[in-house]
Design a protein around this motif. Structure first.
Motif, short mmCIF file in Angstrom:
data_model
loop_
_atom_site.label_atom_id
_atom_site.label_comp_id
_atom_site.label_asym_id
_atom_site.label_seq_id
_atom_site.Cartn_x
_atom_site.Cartn_y
_atom_site.Cartn_z
N GLU A 177 -14.13 5.28 2.72
CA GLU A 177 -13.87 6.52 3.52
C GLU A 177 -13.84 6.40 4.87
O GLU A 177 -12.96 7.00 5.53
CB GLU A 177 -14.68 7.58 2.95
N LYS A 178 -14.95 5.73 5.44
CA LYS A 178 -14.95 5.60 7.10
C LYS A 178 -14.02 4.64 7.38
O LYS A 178 -13.49 4.94 8.65
CB LYS A 178 -16.51 5.31 7.42
N ALA A 179 -13.60 3.70 6.48
CA ALA A 179 -12.62 2.70 7.17
C ALA A 179 -11.18 3.22 7.27
O ALA A 179 -10.54 3.28 8.13
CB ALA A 179 -12.61 1.49 6.19
N ALA A 201 -14.36 -3.16 5.45
CA ALA A 201 -15.02 -2.46 4.19
C ALA A 201 -15.30 -3.66 3.18
O ALA A 201 -16.17 -3.41 2.40
CB ALA A 201 -13.68 -1.61 3.60
N ILE A 202 -14.62 -4.82 3.32
CA ILE A 202 -14.76 -5.76 2.29
C ILE A 202 -16.27 -6.30 2.53
O ILE A 202 -17.17 -6.59 1.35
CB ILE A 202 -13.77 -6.99 2.29
N LYS A 203 -16.64 -6.46 3.78
CA LYS A 203 -17.92 -6.79 4.04
C LYS A 203 -19.09 -5.79 4.28
O LYS A 203 -20.09 -6.14 4.61
CB LYS A 203 -17.88 -7.54 5.56
N LYS A 259 -9.11 1.02 -1.56
CA LYS A 259 -10.13 0.66 -2.30
C LYS A 259 -9.70 -0.61 -3.18
O LYS A 259 -10.46 -1.49 -3.26
CB LYS A 259 -10.57 1.62 -3.37
N TRP A 260 -8.49 -0.43 -3.81
CA TRP A 260 -8.18 -1.62 -4.90
C TRP A 260 -8.21 -2.77 -4.08
O TRP A 260 -8.29 -3.65 -4.80
CB TRP A 260 -6.54 -1.09 -5.25
N MET A 284 0.87 -1.30 0.03
CA MET A 284 -0.11 -0.07 0.06
C MET A 284 0.83 1.08 0.07
O MET A 284 0.61 2.17 -0.68
CB MET A 284 -0.84 -0.07 1.34
N THR A 285 1.90 1.15 0.74
CA THR A 285 2.89 2.40 0.97
C THR A 285 3.43 2.52 -0.51
O THR A 285 3.67 3.70 -1.08
CB THR A 285 3.84 2.28 1.63
#
Length: 452
Positions: free
Chosen positions: A430-432, A422-424, A255-256, A224-225
């Motif tokens: 955004e909130k995650a 987020a996946i679930k 998101k990816w 991610m970084t």
């Protein structure tokens, strides 16, 4: 990248980095500021010096121990299996091993607490290990009192890889009618996900063939970084006291991963592989692509190994190619080690002697010494391919930021916690990302208060 301690050379899949309990123990450890580096310990004349070494059994084998002891009859090795929780206990008790293993990326926390020995005096005297022969990846073991990457060296990498590169099975690509990946041009992450969907084979609601494996349990922080840096963003502020997953670049990377999981094209922490690592599934031809470093090719040099394997450059998210190492496992000497001179002899033997040359020739990672790069194997077609990819990828090597105020394991497990939500669809991206940022910044603030 990261750990051949467990198959690869890093720590263990989410036991390799998902150690909340271990991270908590380490965070509570007192700040040890000890004696000077450079000497220490030894037996009386005619007696053997016993050095305690905590590493993976795959690294310091019984054969290597016997060879070293035969060449150094005045030194005996007491080998104990790598165990982060046990190491923390030994460090806290002031009775650490003489040599420990750990990532160059992630060493800032150890160094900020004064737990490691400055190796400069040893390097200045050594005829085996020289600072000007060390690959730049070793710089992540440097600490100048405020940040990593500068100052004295507190560890030396064993071997390493740029861990966001790709390996793939050409036979599965051909079967699915998908063009092979380029040896020189980096695929975009969006295109990679589309390709993974084409390669995934479903049977009875499960994947008979995974289109893509990400070694999810090994690192989330590293890839991610890199994604964020590829877009021109930064995850940390300048003094590494705050982290931000709410930026557009970070949210796109987050998101990816959500899209990848929801597409069902590969394993995640919600749907893990039985052994929590990609290799056995890839070798069984049940995974078309895996995101792994150069070291992964060391699996395929045997006579019966998969013949349809190839390597490809690290994918990109944005306009800048960035190919970091997630860890860079190496050896370091605790500051309170009792037998530093004898321990240094073993470090010279293992990191710069015949074992280091053997590792380089095997393809199990890139060597930590510049002088050994020419030893990388190029006999087999896939080895020639991997060597070509590596030579290009080295131009895009970039160190990951390493905050002294938090352990990388804690960052990884916290990212995973919010990814799962987020996946679930329990939280929006955004909130995650906002909740993830708040939780990690609280941990960073606590770490800064403890370290000062």
């Amino acid at each position: 990248m990261f750990n051949k301690e467990v198959g690869m050379n890093k720590t263990t899949p989410l036991s390799r980095r998902g150690l909340l309990a271990t991270a908590a123990v380490a965070a509570m450890m007192p700040l040890f500021v000890g004696c000077s580096a450079g000497g220490g310990g030894g037996a009386a004349a005619g007696e053997k010096t016993t050095i305690t070494v905590m590493t993976g059994a795959q690294d310091l084998t019984a054969e290597l121990i016997a060879d070293f002891e035969s060449k150094n009859p005045d030194i005996k090795i007491n080998h104990i299996a790598n165990d982060p929780a046990r190491l923390n206990t030994m460090l806290a008790a002031g009775n650490p091993p003489d040599i420990a293993v750990g990532g160059a990326v992630g060493s800032a926390n150890v160094n900020a607490r004064g737990l490691a020995t400055d190796l400069t005096p040893f390097l200045e005297k050594s005829s085996v290990l020289k600072e000007d022969d060390l690959q730049p990846v070793n710089d992540s073991f440097r600490w100048d009192g405020k940040q990593s990457g500068k100052g004295p060296l507190y560890g030396i990498v064993k071997d390493w890889s740029q861990d966001n590169t790709l390996w793939y099975n050409t036979a599965l690509f051909d079967k699915a009618g998908v063009p092979h990946l380029s040896e020189t041009e980096a695929v975009s992450y969006d295109e990679l996900l589309k390709t993974a969907k084409k390669l995934t084979v479903k049977e009875g609601g499960t994947n008979a063939v995974h289109g893509l494996g990400l070694e999810w349990g090994w690192s989330l922080y590293g890839p991610m970084t890199a994604m964020i840096k590829q877009q021109g963003g930064e995850l940390y502020n300048d003094d590494l006291t705050k982290i931000d997953f709410t930026s557009p670049e970070a949210q796109r990377a987050f998101k990816w991963y959500v899209d990848f999981a929801q597409a069902g094209v590969g394993p995640t922490s919600l749907n893990p592989l039985p052994d929590a690592a990609d290799f056995s599934t890839f070798a069984a031809e049940r995974m078309a692509i895996t995101q792994d470093g150069y070291w992964f090719g060391g699996n395929f040099s045997g006579a019966d190994a998969l013949k349809t394997v190839k390597m490809a450059p690290a994918p990109v998210m944005g306009n800048t190619r960035v190919a970091p190492t997630y860890s860079g496992q190496g050896w370091w000497m605790p500051e309170k080690a009792k037998n530093k001179d004898a321990a240094w002899k073993l470090m010279e033997y293992f990191l710069g002697g015949e074992p280091a040359e053997t590792r380089a020739k095997s393809g199990w990672g890139l060597p930590a010494l510049k002088s050994l790069m020419e030893k990388l194997p190029q006999e087999l077609p896939y080895q020639k391919n991997a060597y070509t990819v590596v030579q290009s990828e080295l131009k895009h090597s970039s160190p990951l930021p390493d905050s002294p105020y938090i352990q990388t394991d804690l960052v990884n497990t916290t990212i995973d916690k919010y990814l799962q939500q987020a996946i679930k669809n329990e939280l929006s991206v955004e909130k995650a990302c906002a909740a993830l940022t708040d939780e990690l910044n609280n941990a960073l603030a606590q770490g800064k208060e403890q370290i000062g």
